[in-house]
Design a protein around this motif. Structure first.
Motif, PDB file in Angstrom:
ATOM      1  N   ILE A  78     -48.874 -37.619  -4.656  1.00  0.00           N
ATOM      2  CA  ILE A  78     -48.843 -38.663  -3.628  1.00  0.00           C
ATOM      3  C   ILE A  78     -48.823 -40.042  -4.285  1.00  0.00           C
ATOM      4  O   ILE A  78     -48.022 -40.919  -3.915  1.00  0.00           O
ATOM      5  N   ALA A  79     -49.695 -40.247  -5.277  1.00  0.00           N
ATOM      6  CA  ALA A  79     -49.759 -41.539  -5.966  1.00  0.00           C
ATOM      7  C   ALA A  79     -48.469 -41.827  -6.725  1.00  0.00           C
ATOM      8  O   ALA A  79     -48.004 -42.971  -6.768  1.00  0.00           O
ATOM      9  N   ASN A  80     -47.878 -40.799  -7.333  1.00  0.00           N
ATOM     10  CA  ASN A  80     -46.626 -40.989  -8.074  1.00  0.00           C
ATOM     11  C   ASN A  80     -45.533 -41.555  -7.179  1.00  0.00           C
ATOM     12  O   ASN A  80     -44.793 -42.472  -7.563  1.00  0.00           O
ATOM     13  N   ILE A  81     -45.408 -40.997  -5.975  1.00  0.00           N
ATOM     14  CA  ILE A  81     -44.342 -41.421  -5.079  1.00  0.00           C
ATOM     15  C   ILE A  81     -44.667 -42.748  -4.396  1.00  0.00           C
ATOM     16  O   ILE A  81     -43.885 -43.710  -4.453  1.00  0.00           O
ATOM     17  N   LEU A  82     -45.830 -42.808  -3.746  1.00  0.00           N
ATOM     18  CA  LEU A  82     -46.137 -43.986  -2.934  1.00  0.00           C
ATOM     19  C   LEU A  82     -46.491 -45.199  -3.790  1.00  0.00           C
ATOM     20  O   LEU A  82     -45.973 -46.303  -3.554  1.00  0.00           O
ATOM     21  N   PHE A  83     -47.373 -45.031  -4.757  1.00  0.00           N
ATOM     22  CA  PHE A  83     -47.849 -46.182  -5.516  1.00  0.00           C
ATOM     23  C   PHE A  83     -46.968 -46.497  -6.721  1.00  0.00           C
ATOM     24  O   PHE A  83     -46.429 -47.612  -6.841  1.00  0.00           O
ATOM     25  N   ALA A 218     -56.929 -38.374  -9.662  1.00  0.00           N
ATOM     26  CA  ALA A 218     -55.467 -38.313  -9.526  1.00  0.00           C
ATOM     27  C   ALA A 218     -54.785 -39.550 -10.086  1.00  0.00           C
ATOM     28  O   ALA A 218     -53.808 -39.460 -10.844  1.00  0.00           O
ATOM     29  N   VAL A 219     -55.286 -40.722  -9.725  1.00  0.00           N
ATOM     30  CA  VAL A 219     -54.691 -41.962 -10.233  1.00  0.00           C
ATOM     31  C   VAL A 219     -54.928 -42.086 -11.731  1.00  0.00           C
ATOM     32  O   VAL A 219     -54.036 -42.501 -12.482  1.00  0.00           O
ATOM     33  N   GLY A 220     -56.117 -41.708 -12.185  1.00  0.00           N
ATOM     34  CA  GLY A 220     -56.417 -41.796 -13.606  1.00  0.00           C
ATOM     35  C   GLY A 220     -55.497 -40.942 -14.463  1.00  0.00           C
ATOM     36  O   GLY A 220     -54.981 -41.402 -15.490  1.00  0.00           O
ATOM     37  N   THR A 221     -55.267 -39.698 -14.043  1.00  0.00           N
ATOM     38  CA  THR A 221     -54.395 -38.826 -14.836  1.00  0.00           C
ATOM     39  C   THR A 221     -52.924 -39.203 -14.693  1.00  0.00           C
ATOM     40  O   THR A 221     -52.089 -38.727 -15.461  1.00  0.00           O
ATOM     41  N   SER A 222     -52.603 -40.065 -13.720  1.00  0.00           N
ATOM     42  CA  SER A 222     -51.220 -40.532 -13.544  1.00  0.00           C
ATOM     43  C   SER A 222     -50.936 -41.836 -14.287  1.00  0.00           C
ATOM     44  O   SER A 222     -49.828 -42.365 -14.201  1.00  0.00           O
ATOM     45  N   LEU A 223     -51.945 -42.358 -15.006  1.00  0.00           N
ATOM     46  CA  LEU A 223     -51.741 -43.617 -15.720  1.00  0.00           C
ATOM     47  C   LEU A 223     -50.574 -43.567 -16.722  1.00  0.00           C
ATOM     48  O   LEU A 223     -49.839 -44.549 -16.855  1.00  0.00           O
TER      49      LEU A 223
END
Length: 319
Positions: A78-83, A218-223
């Motif tokens: 979700i974070a990858n796409i939206l943010f 989720a956001v942390g591992t997507s950094l």
């Protein structure tokens, strides 16, 4: 509380360093073994950049924290796409390569549907894990055959992804192997810190582990994806930014959830099945529609994605 925050921050740092060391060492070893840059970009870079998610989800599953294990993957997508993709498009509109859109849209949409089915089933065990991994192998084979048969912009992108992560010059196989081992060790230790810290934070804040998994973890591992995309758009390599997110989301579901389910079967938290998996499926469908319209993700569309992520985060905060 302070110790838990430090554990989370330290875990994220170790995960980032471990993933980078692993990728650079593995890419260098692949070159030594004569593996093509295309195959290295498709497999090594794809798996390597997902190392933080893999280590975290496996550790969480083994620790009996399914909310973090599954929330990490669903929340990351979700974070990858939206943010991340939305912010990238705000900085630089992202063009779509129509030639590869059909394959990647099928893989992205198909993986999201498989994930939805697994979540609604309520339990992810070895059978589901093997199915997801088989689908990933099929996707990689399909992409490799398509991109190696004829000159292909997507093939060039995967080659560039591998070339952008070179090991130090004049590095021998012993050093490369050491980089791979050190990267794995850092990722494992970092994931343990992150899971331990996130579990305590959830308890202290009075929220569920699932919410922490969907947000902080989720956001942390997507950094790594965030940094890679921002660097790509600053260099005006919008195809790399878009490809990073699409590839990461495919690997997260098919690879990370697949491996995690095989290693440690996990029960799906009810809140993810009730809300968050539908959010992930919906934003994936929205992205595919946006990409198909005009073959570009505009600044306005990127701003809409970021606004939706802010709204989703607020929704999570009220649960």
């Amino acid at each position: 509380m302070t110790d838990s925050i430090l554990l989370v921050l330290g875990g994220l740092v170790l995960l980032g360093l471990g993933g980078e060391l692993l990728v650079r060492g593995a890419v260098g070893m692949a070159a030594r073994l004569g593996i093509s840059p295309l195959l290295a970009g498709l497999t090594i870079v794809g798996f390597g950049t997902s190392t933080p998610e893999l280590a975290t989800s496996v550790q969480a599953a083994l620790a009996g924290s399914p909310g973090i294990a599954i929330g990490n993957v669903v929340g990351s997508n979700i974070a990858n796409i939206l943010f991340i993709l939305g912010l990238s498009a705000v900085i630089l509109p992202l063009s779509v390569n129509p030639a590869s859109f059909t394959r990647d849209s099928i893989a992205l949409g198909g993986s999201a549907l498989l994930c939805t089915g697994a979540v609604l089933y309520g339990f992810m065990g070895p059978a589901i894990g093997i199915t997801l991994l088989a689908a990933l192998v099929g996707y990689v084979w399909w992409a490799y055959k398509a991109e190696s048969a004829v000159p292909c912009p997507e093939g060039d992108r995967h080659v560039h992804e591998a070339e952008d992560r070179p090991p130090p010059p004049n590095t021998g196989p012993v050093v490369l192997a050491g980089m791979i081992i050190a990267g794995l060790a850092l990722a494992i230790v970092g994931a343990g810190w992150l899971v331990d810290g996130a579990t305590v934070l959830a308890s202290a804040a009075g929220v569920s582990e699932t919410v922490i998994g969907l947000t902080v973890v989720a956001v942390g591992t997507s950094l790594p994806e965030l940094i890679a995309c921002i660097v790509a758009v600053v260099r005006k390599h919008e195809d790399v930014a878009l490809g990073n997110i699409v590839g990461s989301n495919i690997y997260n579901i098919l690879g990370i959830l697949g491996i995690t389910s095989v290693i440690s079967p996990i029960a799906v938290p009810a809140e993810i099945a009730a809300v968050d998996i539908w959010v992930m499926l919906g934003v994936t469908a929205l992205l595919l529609v946006q990409l198909r319209s005009g073959w570009k993700l505009s600044r306005l569309e990127g701003a809409v994605l970021v606004a939706l992520y802010i709204g989703y985060t607020i929704l999570l905060a009220t649960r």
